[in-house]
Write a protein that holds these residues in place. Structure first.
Motif, PDB file in Angstrom:
ATOM      1  N   THR A  80      31.900   5.818  23.303  1.00  0.00           N
ATOM      2  CA  THR A  80      30.501   5.264  23.960  1.00  0.00           C
ATOM      3  C   THR A  80      30.514   5.536  25.323  1.00  0.00           C
ATOM      4  OG1 THR A  80      31.462   2.838  24.050  1.00  0.00           O
ATOM      5  CG2 THR A  80      30.063   3.605  21.921  1.00  0.00           C
ATOM      6  N   HIS A 114      28.605   2.776  28.382  1.00  0.00           N
ATOM      7  CA  HIS A 114      27.623   1.571  28.230  1.00  0.00           C
ATOM      8  C   HIS A 114      27.372   1.592  29.954  1.00  0.00           C
ATOM      9  CE1 HIS A 114      27.730  -2.870  28.754  1.00  0.00           C
ATOM     10  NE2 HIS A 114      25.948  -2.158  28.587  1.00  0.00           N
ATOM     11  N   GLU A 168      22.510   0.122  29.567  1.00  0.00           N
ATOM     12  CA  GLU A 168      22.257   0.263  28.372  1.00  0.00           C
ATOM     13  C   GLU A 168      23.406   1.583  27.602  1.00  0.00           C
ATOM     14  OE1 GLU A 168      17.638   2.867  28.107  1.00  0.00           O
ATOM     15  OE2 GLU A 168      19.296   3.893  29.219  1.00  0.00           O
ATOM     16  N   LEU A 169      23.584   1.128  26.058  1.00  0.00           N
ATOM     17  CA  LEU A 169      25.179   2.183  25.514  1.00  0.00           C
ATOM     18  C   LEU A 169      24.506   2.564  24.387  1.00  0.00           C
ATOM     19  CD1 LEU A 169      27.861   1.063  24.794  1.00  0.00           C
ATOM     20  CD2 LEU A 169      27.031  -0.367  23.123  1.00  0.00           C
TER      21      LEU A 169
END
Length: 104
Positions: free
Chosen positions: A55, A57, A78-79
């Motif tokens: 991910t 972030h 936002e991730l």
């Protein structure tokens, strides 16, 4: 030291680096690695293969991940799941993000 204080230090380091980037490992364990990455505006991380489940972030600024078929904008706060295919990363402005990778 807080995460944002570390981030400010990383951004300052990136600004004085000829590469326009700086990073710091936050956690490296058997199953998870987290890296705090700072990029100055316009800096590009060359195309690379995703290391697996990951991910991004974005803590500050704005970055764009680009694959052959799509563009993924990641703004402050936002991730997103990192694309599982080859991609590059470009900082649209001075940016700070955490890359979290599942380690096999």
């Amino acid at each position: 030291m807080t995460l944002m204080t570390m981030g400010a230090d990383q951004l300052e380091e990136a600004r004085i680096s000829t590469a326009g980037r700086a990073s710091r490992t936050l956690h490296s364990g058997l199953h998870l690695r987290q890296t705090l990455i700072a990029l100055t505006a316009g800096t590009r991380m060359d195309e690379h293969q995703s290391p697996g489940d990951a991910t991004v972030h974005c803590l500050r600024g704005h970055v764009t991940l680009r694959t052959r078929e799509r563009t993924i904008a990641v703004g402050e706060g936002e991730l997103i799941d990192a694309p599982p295919e080859r991609h590059d990363v470009v900082a649209d402005q001075d940016s700070l993000f955490i890359l979290t990778v599942a380690v096999a």
